[in-house]
Structures are given as C-alpha cells and as structure tokens.
Write an enzyme that holds these catalytic residues in place. Structure first.
Site, PDB file in Angstrom:
ATOM      1  N   LYS A 199       0.845  -1.198   0.000  1.00  0.00           N
ATOM      2  CA  LYS A 199       0.000   0.000   0.000  1.00  0.00           C
ATOM      3  C   LYS A 199       0.881   1.248   0.000  1.00  0.00           C
ATOM      4  O   LYS A 199       0.661   2.160  -0.761  1.00  0.00           O
ATOM      5  CB  LYS A 199      -0.922  -0.011   1.229  1.00  0.00           C
ATOM      6  CG  LYS A 199      -1.864   1.155   1.290  1.00  0.00           C
ATOM      7  CD  LYS A 199      -2.865   1.042   2.425  1.00  0.00           C
ATOM      8  CE  LYS A 199      -3.735   2.296   2.480  1.00  0.00           C
ATOM      9  NZ  LYS A 199      -4.715   2.271   3.569  1.00  0.00           N
ATOM     10  N   GLU A 205      10.711  -5.001   4.130  1.00  0.00           N
ATOM     11  CA  GLU A 205      10.801  -6.409   3.740  1.00  0.00           C
ATOM     12  C   GLU A 205      10.339  -6.601   2.295  1.00  0.00           C
ATOM     13  O   GLU A 205      10.969  -7.309   1.510  1.00  0.00           O
ATOM     14  CB  GLU A 205       9.940  -7.283   4.661  1.00  0.00           C
ATOM     15  CG  GLU A 205      10.276  -7.198   6.141  1.00  0.00           C
ATOM     16  CD  GLU A 205       9.343  -6.261   6.866  1.00  0.00           C
ATOM     17  OE1 GLU A 205       9.088  -5.136   6.362  1.00  0.00           O
ATOM     18  OE2 GLU A 205       8.845  -6.654   7.939  1.00  0.00           O
ATOM     19  N   GLY A 260      -4.788  -1.864   4.985  1.00  0.00           N
ATOM     20  CA  GLY A 260      -4.014  -3.009   4.493  1.00  0.00           C
ATOM     21  C   GLY A 260      -4.650  -4.330   4.875  1.00  0.00           C
ATOM     22  O   GLY A 260      -4.860  -5.206   4.045  1.00  0.00           O
ATOM     23  N   ARG A 261      -5.043  -4.463   6.164  1.00  0.00           N
ATOM     24  CA  ARG A 261      -5.578  -5.742   6.615  1.00  0.00           C
ATOM     25  C   ARG A 261      -7.014  -5.993   6.144  1.00  0.00           C
ATOM     26  O   ARG A 261      -7.606  -7.012   6.494  1.00  0.00           O
ATOM     27  CB  ARG A 261      -5.463  -5.858   8.129  1.00  0.00           C
ATOM     28  CG  ARG A 261      -6.005  -4.688   8.902  1.00  0.00           C
ATOM     29  CD  ARG A 261      -5.613  -4.778  10.370  1.00  0.00           C
ATOM     30  NE  ARG A 261      -5.995  -3.583  11.111  1.00  0.00           N
ATOM     31  CZ  ARG A 261      -5.258  -2.487  11.194  1.00  0.00           C
ATOM     32  NH1 ARG A 261      -4.086  -2.449  10.577  1.00  0.00           N
ATOM     33  NH2 ARG A 261      -5.658  -1.428  11.881  1.00  0.00           N
ATOM     34  N   GLU A 346      -4.000  -6.272  15.275  1.00  0.00           N
ATOM     35  CA  GLU A 346      -3.465  -5.013  14.737  1.00  0.00           C
ATOM     36  C   GLU A 346      -4.558  -3.935  14.718  1.00  0.00           C
ATOM     37  O   GLU A 346      -4.287  -2.747  14.755  1.00  0.00           O
ATOM     38  CB  GLU A 346      -2.893  -5.200  13.334  1.00  0.00           C
ATOM     39  CG  GLU A 346      -2.082  -3.991  12.848  1.00  0.00           C
ATOM     40  CD  GLU A 346      -1.226  -4.282  11.623  1.00  0.00           C
ATOM     41  OE1 GLU A 346      -1.698  -4.042  10.488  1.00  0.00           O
ATOM     42  OE2 GLU A 346      -0.083  -4.728  11.797  1.00  0.00           O
ATOM     43  N   HIS A 377      -3.037 -31.898  19.665  1.00  0.00           N
ATOM     44  CA  HIS A 377      -1.745 -32.531  19.999  1.00  0.00           C
ATOM     45  C   HIS A 377      -0.692 -31.458  20.225  1.00  0.00           C
ATOM     46  O   HIS A 377       0.496 -31.694  20.061  1.00  0.00           O
ATOM     47  CB  HIS A 377      -1.347 -33.473  18.855  1.00  0.00           C
ATOM     48  CG  HIS A 377      -2.419 -34.465  18.536  1.00  0.00           C
ATOM     49  ND1 HIS A 377      -2.520 -35.692  19.162  1.00  0.00           N
ATOM     50  CD2 HIS A 377      -3.494 -34.375  17.713  1.00  0.00           C
ATOM     51  CE1 HIS A 377      -3.591 -36.328  18.708  1.00  0.00           C
ATOM     52  NE2 HIS A 377      -4.199 -35.555  17.826  1.00  0.00           N
ATOM     53  N   LYS A 505      10.045  -0.528  13.530  1.00  0.00           N
ATOM     54  CA  LYS A 505      10.638  -0.171  12.233  1.00  0.00           C
ATOM     55  C   LYS A 505      11.797   0.799  12.443  1.00  0.00           C
ATOM     56  O   LYS A 505      12.881   0.642  11.881  1.00  0.00           O
ATOM     57  CB  LYS A 505       9.588   0.474  11.321  1.00  0.00           C
ATOM     58  CG  LYS A 505       8.523  -0.466  10.790  1.00  0.00           C
ATOM     59  CD  LYS A 505       7.571   0.273   9.862  1.00  0.00           C
ATOM     60  CE  LYS A 505       6.461  -0.642   9.345  1.00  0.00           C
ATOM     61  NZ  LYS A 505       5.492   0.089   8.492  1.00  0.00           N
TER      62      LYS A 505
HETATM   63  O1  F6P Z   1       1.967  -4.411   9.890  1.00  0.00           O
HETATM   64  C1  F6P Z   1       2.081  -3.058   9.632  1.00  0.00           C
HETATM   65  C2  F6P Z   1       1.581  -2.785   8.230  1.00  0.00           C
HETATM   66  O2  F6P Z   1       1.538  -1.409   7.992  1.00  0.00           O
HETATM   67  C3  F6P Z   1       0.221  -3.411   7.959  1.00  0.00           C
HETATM   68  O3  F6P Z   1      -0.834  -2.629   8.440  1.00  0.00           O
HETATM   69  C4  F6P Z   1       0.260  -3.552   6.465  1.00  0.00           C
HETATM   70  O4  F6P Z   1      -0.721  -4.451   6.006  1.00  0.00           O
HETATM   71  C5  F6P Z   1       1.683  -4.075   6.274  1.00  0.00           C
HETATM   72  O5  F6P Z   1       2.457  -3.369   7.260  1.00  0.00           O
HETATM   73  C6  F6P Z   1       2.254  -3.901   4.879  1.00  0.00           C
HETATM   74  O6  F6P Z   1       2.169  -2.552   4.527  1.00  0.00           O
HETATM   75  P1  F6P Z   1       2.276  -2.189   2.956  1.00  0.00           P
HETATM   76  O7  F6P Z   1       1.077  -2.797   2.286  1.00  0.00           O
HETATM   77  O8  F6P Z   1       2.267  -0.701   2.904  1.00  0.00           O
HETATM   78  O9  F6P Z   1       3.560  -2.790   2.445  1.00  0.00           O
END
Ligand code: F6P
Length: 538
Positions: A199, A205, A260-261, A346, A377, A505
C-alpha cells in the site's frame, strides 16, 4: 452502562457452570443461542451467558451508538480519525450503484481498476498476455507482507478446489532470504509473473524481497524487457512503484480508505484472482457483500457480527479472559488464525481511546490457533487443564472438500467433542467413578484422579459453513471484519490505524545502522552485544 460495569454484571457467571444453562427451562437454549446468515450458522449456546446478561450487552451496544457508527462506516465518514481517513473496503464488494453513491467521482477509478484487474486475469488465462519469452505464464509470485499477504494467503489455501486457471501461486512475505530462495528455486523465470503488493511501497521487507526477485529475473532471463512484461504492482504510491521499475500501465491503484488488513477485496486480490479466476473472485466478494447487508440491516439480537463481538466483550471485559483461540477444523482454513491475528490484534490491540485518552479496560485478546485436529496434539492440554480459560471459535464445514468421507466425519466429530469437553470438563468425582467402574484400585485412583480432572467451563462458538466456497469464505472473512469493528466501537478506540508498528521499524533501522558501522545513539548494551555476536565479534 459502560464497559467498566461488566465485571460486576458477571458475578453470577463467574460462579456458574455453562452446562447448567442447558437444563431446566433453558432446554431450547440451542435454538435461542444460534443464528444463521450468508451460508454460515453460529452456535453460541456454549457461551457462559444468559438472556438477561446478553440484554445488558445490547444496552452497551446502544449506549456506544453502534447503529450510528455502522452507518458512519458504510457512508464513508472519516472514522479512522488519527489518519483522517474513511474506512470503505466494504464498497469494493458492493454493487456499482453503491460505489457511485458512496465514492462519488472516485467510483469511476475504482470501477476502472476492477475492470483492468479482470482484463489482466482474463488475458493471462487466455494467453493473450504472455511472458517476455512469448510463453504462457505458469506461475505468479505475490510479494507483500501483513495485509498485503495474509488475505491472499488465507484465500489461496481455503479455495484450493477453485484454482481453475492453471496458474500456480507462490507468496513471499518474510524477509528471510531462505523463504525467498525456497520459492525461486522452483520457478522458471521465462513463465513467471510477479505482483508486488505494498500500500505504501515503503515496507522494508517487501522492497528487499522485490529487489531479490527482480535481480533473479534479470540474471536468469535472456529477455531485455522481462520486468516490463512480467511485473505488476498494487499500491497507493504509483511514483515509488514506477521508480522501482514497474510500467505505470501495470500498476493497479489502491486508495487510502482501504486498510491493508482489509484489502483483499481490492487489486491486492490480483494474485488470488489469477488463480481462481474472475468469476470465483467475484463470488468471494459477493459472499462478503451478503454479510455486509446482514450486518447493516439486522437487529443486534440476530446480528451475527454483533453477537460475536458482544460475546467477545463479555469474555474479555466481564469474565476477563485474555486470549481467543481460533480453531478451524479444516485444513483449507489453516491460514485463518494467522490472518485473524493481524485483523484482530493489529486493529484492536490498543490502550488509548479515539481521543487519545488512556483506556481503563482491556481490549483485543491474544489471538492464536491452528488447524484442528493438530491443536489437540499441541495446546489443547493447556486449554483443558491449566487454570486459564481460553474462549474458542471452532469453525468447520459440514461437507468436506476431500474424497475421504470417513476422515471428514472424524474431523467434525473431534471438533464437536472438543467444544463439549472444554465446556463440560471432568470433576474429581467423575474421574473417581469412572476409574472405579473400570476396576482401578483405590490406591491408583488416589494416585491419579487429581491428574485426570479437567476444569471445563470454557466458552466457545461453533461456526458451521455448509461447504468451503468463495461465497462462504467471503462471508466468513467479512463476519470477522465486522466483529472486530464492533469491538473497536465498544472499546472506543480506532481500529484502523497501527502506530504501534512504527517503533520496531525505527529501531530496525538503528540496528542496521550500527551493523553497518554507524554510531549507536539509542540501543541498549544488550542489543549492542547481540549485534557484536552477530558480526562474529565478542
Ligand atoms: O503491519 C504493519 C503494516 O503497515 C500493515 O498494516 C500492512 O498491512 C503491512 O504493514 C504492509 O504494509 P504495505 O502494504 O504498505 O507494504
């Protein structure tokens, strides 16, 4: 009536056995404590609650102005107050007229993006859109993390029976190079499509993983235009995605009013649609839309998301249980607990109100779980015999997806048995009688009986899906989205920001700086010594 009065209201429940609620004039309890909608059936009769207590919770919903807050969300009000954004992921699965009504001028862009996404899916599936090598695509890599990963992951796993286009999907989320190399090792660069999803297009990462995949592709491919031909991106940040090297025409926009979620319903779902096809992706959205309609138009007393939310509040704030187990007795829902960890924790793992005041009540529970029967288990021993009561959501399909009916029957039997065992437990007296009836000696009984008792009185919901379909999955995911929204309203917090991830971060960058020879300004001696060990220095 507010949350702080709930512990007082639960005095009776704290010393009551759930089982007792099924006796006497409660014998139609199951009928009164169950509801169904959008292909889902919810049995909440094993919750430790009575009509009178439930009515107090409905009162709490009313004093929390829940009906108004639901309207505000679906109307596009700025309910994500700290980021000054609307919360309108539900519009992405609504009919066109609702899109125009709510989004106004922006509806055209949203609809055009949907159409563009559908065209990409059709053109790749038909072979009209091919790799730089001229070959048909065989695989798609989705690169993203958090909400740019979990929704795709849960839906890809759940809808395996609907992978109809022939394309195979691979998801890369973790920055661990082992995860990246494991996936790339299986892939042919000449027929692999990449969708990088972010987003913000600033997530460390995702950018590192995207670069690794880009370098892999450039080093392995003989085609000069391999990136231009085989990469798509989904983001709000078109400039950054273009800068990375994705052709602008291959960038699908997102909007800041899609969290995002909650973004699976947007072009974030492209890797899923590429595998299940447009028709099934639309059915997924249709199922979610049906749950949206139920949520907006059903009295709280029969409203599935509201009921689940209020029962969660009862367990969390009245009975003060701190965890929630998500136990899907369904291999295809194995990714659901992880998905709900982000969606729930979150969203509501906070301690200040919308207005920034310290909350005096607890909020989101610790969510965990895994597919059943594996959990039996792993952690079910604790759930049966520790002093912690862990409310549980069991989820199971009446019709299995395998061709092994006996396996499905055993799976479902275990699911039902676990909710019964968690509720019923086993007293010392019952253990003693059982062992006596088996002819066990008095001294053996004296030695073992205490070890065999189970506390019971653990509340649970059991959600039944007729069968795993895109529609039913859509309804299930929307159910939890709305449940979490309702809990955020009652906890008076903002469920749609996530400032808590910022510090990690920032410090991640501080650690990297020191690792690369920079001066330490903030890290403790512990972290510094760990860095030294990592660098092979003692
Ligand atoms: O976990 C933190 C967060 O900002 C989430 O809310 C989001 O889904 C994820 O990192 C990835 O963010 P992006 O879609 O901006 O890479």
């Amino acid at each position: 009536m507010d949350i702080s009065s709930l512990p007082e209201l639960s005095k009776a429940a704290q010393s009551r056995s759930i089982l007792s609620l099924f006796s006497g004039n409660n014998n139609n309890r199951v009928e009164n404590y169950s509801t169904s909608t959008a292909g889902l059936y919810l049995d909440f009769s094993k919750q430790n609650i009575t009509n009178q207590e439930l009515s107090q919770l409905f009162e709490l919903a009313k004093t929390s102005k829940l009906a108004e807050k639901i309207k505000a969300q679906f109307s596009g009000d700025i309910i994500n107050n700290t980021e000054k954004r609307a919360v309108l992921h539900s519009v992405l699965r609504a009919p066109t007229d609702i899109k125009h009504k709510i989004l106004g001028a922006q509806a055209d862009e949203v609809i055009a993006t949907e159409q563009h996404m559908a065209e990409i899916v059709d053109d790749i599936s038909s072979g009209k859109l091919r790799a730089a090598s001229g070959e048909k695509f065989t695989d798609v890599i989705a690169i993203g993390i958090g909400g740019s990963y979990y929704g795709i992951k849960v839906a890809l796993s759940a809808l395996t029976s609907f992978h109809t286009t022939g394309l195979k999907a691979h998801v890369i989320a973790n920055v661990d190079g082992a995860a990246v190399e494991e996936k790339l090792a299986k892939l042919n660069v000449a027929t692999t499509l990449v969708v990088v999803i972010s987003k913000t297009f600033t997530t460390q990462e995702t950018l590192l993983n995207a670069l690794a995949v880009k370098n892999w592709m450039l080093s392995q491919s003989t085609e000069s235009d391999v990136i231009e031909k085989q990469w798509f991106a989904v983001s709000t940040n078109i400039a950054k995605a273009t800068e990375f090297g994705v052709l602008e025409k291959n960038i699908l926009p997102m909007w800041d009013w899609v969290g995002g979620r909650f973004s699976l319903w947007s072009a974030v779902g492209l890797p899923l649609a590429l595998v299940i096809g447009n028709e099934n992706f639309n059915k997924l959205k249709q199922g979610a839309y049906e749950m949206d309609q139920h949520f907006q138009n059903t009295p709280f007393e029969q409203n599935m998301p509201v009921l689940m939310a209020l029962l969660g509040i009862w367990n969390r704030n009245a009975l003060q249980y701190s965890s929630l187990a998500i136990l899907p007795y369904d291999h295809s829902l194995r990714a659901l607990p992880g998905y709900l960890q982000q969606t729930d924790m979150e969203s509501n793992g906070k301690s200040v109100s919308n207005a920034g005041e310290k909350l005096t009540w607890r909020t989101a529970p610790t969510v965990f779980g895994q597919e059943g029967t594996n959990g039996q288990h792993a952690f079910m021993q604790l759930m049966h015999q520790s002093d912690d009561i862990i409310p549980t959501d069991f989820i199971v399909c009446l019709k299995g997806s395998s061709s092994l009916p006996e396996h499905h029957q055993v799976l479902v039997a275990n699911c039902f048995a676990q909710s019964e065992a968690l509720m019923r437990g086993k007293t010392f007296f019952e253990v003693e009688s059982e062992m006596l009836a088996l002819g066990v000696s008095r001294e053996e009984i004296a030695r073992l009986a205490a070890h065999k008792t189970m506390k019971g009185n653990t509340p649970s919901n059991t959600l039944l899906l007729e069968v795993m379909t895109p529609e039913n999955l859509g309804a299930l995911l929307a159910l939890y989205e709305h449940k979490i929204f309702v809990q955020g309203v009652i906890w008076q917090l903002n469920s749609f920001d996530q400032w808590g991830v910022e510090l990690g971060k920032q410090l991640g960058n501080s650690v990297l700086k020191v690792m690369n020879g920079g001066k330490n300004c903030v890290l403790s001696a512990s972290s510094l010594s760990l860095i030294k060990r990592f660098q092979g220095l003692k």
